[in-house]
Enzyme design. Structure first.
Site, PDB file in Angstrom:
ATOM      1  N   HIS A  62       0.925  -1.176  -0.004  1.00 28.64           N
ATOM      2  CA  HIS A  62      -0.067  -0.123  -0.107  1.00 28.64           C
ATOM      3  C   HIS A  62       0.857   1.155  -0.041  1.00 28.64           C
ATOM      4  O   HIS A  62       1.614   1.473   1.061  1.00 28.64           O
ATOM      5  CB  HIS A  62      -0.847   0.051   1.228  1.00 28.64           C
ATOM      6  CG  HIS A  62      -1.790  -1.313   1.336  1.00 28.64           C
ATOM      7  ND1 HIS A  62      -3.149  -0.960   0.994  1.00 28.64           N
ATOM      8  CD2 HIS A  62      -1.443  -2.408   1.910  1.00 28.64           C
ATOM      9  CE1 HIS A  62      -3.530  -2.532   1.141  1.00 28.64           C
ATOM     10  NE2 HIS A  62      -2.591  -3.136   1.550  1.00 28.64           N
ATOM     11  N   HIS A 108      -7.761  -8.691  -0.543  1.00 29.25           N
ATOM     12  CA  HIS A 108      -7.534  -8.971   0.729  1.00 29.25           C
ATOM     13  C   HIS A 108      -8.532  -9.882   1.103  1.00 29.25           C
ATOM     14  O   HIS A 108      -9.925  -9.386   0.930  1.00 29.25           O
ATOM     15  CB  HIS A 108      -7.516  -7.721   1.577  1.00 29.25           C
ATOM     16  CG  HIS A 108      -6.431  -7.025   1.605  1.00 29.25           C
ATOM     17  ND1 HIS A 108      -5.823  -6.316   0.324  1.00 29.25           N
ATOM     18  CD2 HIS A 108      -5.342  -6.405   2.232  1.00 29.25           C
ATOM     19  CE1 HIS A 108      -5.065  -5.449   0.538  1.00 29.25           C
ATOM     20  NE2 HIS A 108      -4.495  -5.840   1.843  1.00 29.25           N
ATOM     21  N   GLU A 141      -7.172 -12.490   5.879  1.00 30.66           N
ATOM     22  CA  GLU A 141      -6.345 -11.736   6.775  1.00 30.66           C
ATOM     23  C   GLU A 141      -6.715 -11.933   8.341  1.00 30.66           C
ATOM     24  O   GLU A 141      -5.994 -12.620   8.958  1.00 30.66           O
ATOM     25  CB  GLU A 141      -6.075 -10.451   6.563  1.00 30.66           C
ATOM     26  CG  GLU A 141      -5.114  -9.495   7.255  1.00 30.66           C
ATOM     27  CD  GLU A 141      -5.151  -7.876   6.902  1.00 30.66           C
ATOM     28  OE1 GLU A 141      -5.868  -7.424   6.273  1.00 30.66           O
ATOM     29  OE2 GLU A 141      -3.918  -7.375   7.236  1.00 30.66           O
TER      30      GLU A 141
HETATM   31  N1  HPA Z   1      -5.344  -4.958   5.297  1.00 33.99           N
HETATM   32  C1  HPA Z   1      -6.198  -4.295   4.942  1.00 33.99           C
HETATM   33  N2  HPA Z   1      -6.440  -2.929   4.609  1.00 33.99           N
HETATM   34  C2  HPA Z   1      -5.211  -2.418   4.457  1.00 33.99           C
HETATM   35  C3  HPA Z   1      -4.086  -3.138   4.869  1.00 33.99           C
HETATM   36  C4  HPA Z   1      -4.201  -4.298   5.296  1.00 33.99           C
HETATM   37  O1  HPA Z   1      -3.246  -5.072   5.502  1.00 33.99           O
HETATM   38  N3  HPA Z   1      -3.206  -1.980   4.677  1.00 33.99           N
HETATM   39  C5  HPA Z   1      -3.860  -0.902   4.305  1.00 33.99           C
HETATM   40  N4  HPA Z   1      -5.103  -0.979   4.290  1.00 33.99           N
HETATM   41 ZN    ZN Z   2      -2.801  -5.000   2.576  1.00 32.56          ZN
END
Ligand code: HPA
Ligand code: ZN
Length: 343
Positions: free
Chosen positions: A20, A198, A201
């Site tokens: 990012h 994503h 996570e």
């Molecule tokens: N996860 C979700 N959103 C995010 C992340 C991340 O690791 N980094 C910046 N925005």
């Molecule tokens: Zn990320």
């Protein structure tokens, strides 16, 4: 302590696929931009900022990440941010990067989409010209906001297709499932953007399955919890769908209690196309090579596995097949002196 593996990693040609750009904002630059743009921060020194970077989880980090963005106002701020990242990467073996940006984090503060994009792309073009680092840009939708607002970002992106390769989904995962963004992803795919998201996570394996089935992603960002579901792992292996894993991020956001519990080795052992990346290096205490070194040591990767990770980074990229092979050949040439005496 420097190990032989550290020397191997230092110049190992590699790509970064989960980065990012707003997460590369170093404390010193945050303070300098705050002064330049007359923004008041709740910190006086870089030490204050670093001291604040103790996170209990993803949301805790995101609160500071969005607050940090407040210093990014002018096009040259986005240019300087991107330029500083590429300068650091030029001495870490990085030859290709696929960068996320979060336009809604800026347009919601009154910064024009074109201001953000112009600063980033001019620095990326300079980086390719001057440092030989190629790049692609992926625009993320903020999943804590309504899908309707993601459509606004997509409309802007459609004016700049020559600069934006893909779309992604980031921000708080828990309670914001992929299904909420089914329509905007369908529209983005229709417009020719490559979808990633994503998933897994903090969210469950089911979110990874939904990212594949509903969003039709070409790559999964993080994907850690995919390893909880053997059938899903088999599917990801069969399709060779890449996972862009981020070890120091997972550690700092308490996804894992200690780095030796990171799933990267299990992922490689299972035959997954796993890669190592830095996510938000300024916030998580390490750029790409720090991630390679720390996780290799913690989980006990062999030289061969480290080399596989570098090759995977190109195989999992959105470079064309010819370029992928050329970059993988460059890895082979680089590692030859390191592996000559090995088995
Ligand atoms: N996860 C979700 N959103 C995010 C992340 C991340 O690791 N980094 C910046 N925005
Ligand atoms: Zn990320």
């Amino acid at each position: 302590m420097t190990t032989d593996f550290d020397k191997l990693i230092d110049g190992l040609p590699k790509a970064e696929l989960h980065l990012h750009i707003e997460g590369t904002l170093e404390p010193e630059m945050m303070l300098a931009l705050a002064r330049r743009n007359n923004v008041t921060l709740p910190y006086a020194t870089a030490e204050d900022i670093n001291a604040a970077y103790q996170f209990d989880g993803l949301q805790d980090f995101l609160d500071l990440y969005y607050a940090g963005m407040s210093v990014l106002i002018e096009e040259r701020d986005f240019h300087d941010l991107t330029h500083a990242y590429l300068d650091k990467m030029a001495v870490q073996g990085l030859t290709h990067v696929e960068i996320f940006f979060d336009p809604q984090g800026h347009t919601d503060r009154g910064i024009a989409f074109e201001t953000v994009l112009g600063g980033i792309t001019s620095a990326l073009e300079e980086g390719e010209r001057e440092l030989g680092i190629t790049s692609k840009l992926i625009m993320c939708f903020l999943r804590h906001l309504p899908e309707e607002e993601a459509f606004g970002a997509l409309t802007s992106a459609c004016q700049h297709k020559e600069h934006i390769h893909g779309v992604g989904l980031d921000s708080g995962e828990a309670g914001n499932p992929p299904a909420n963004f089914a329509r905007v992803y369908a529209a983005a795919r229709q417009e020719g953007f490559i979808p990633v998201a994503h998933a897994g996570e903090e969210g469950p394996a089911a979110y990874v399955t939904d990212a594949l089935d509903i969003l039709q992603v070409a790559r999964v960002d993080h994907g850690n919890h995919a390893l909880d579901d053997p059938a899903l792992v088999a599917r990801l292996v069969r399709a060779q769908t890449p996972l862009t894993m981020c070890p120091l991020s997972n550690l700092r956001l308490k996804g894992i209690p200690t780095l030796d519990q990171h799933p990267i080795k299990r992922a490689l052992d299972a035959g997954l196309l796993a890669t190592v990346n830095s996510d938000d290096p300024s916030y998580f205490g390490g750029y790409i090579n720090d991630n390679y070194k720390a996780v290799s040591q913690a989980v006990g990767l062999s030289a061969r596995e480290i080399i596989t990770l570098a090759k995977n980074s190109f195989a999992a990229s959105f470079l064309d097949d010819y370029e992928k092979q050329a970059r993988i050949d460059a890895v082979d040439r680089y590692v030859e002196p390191f592996t000559r005496d090995a088995d």
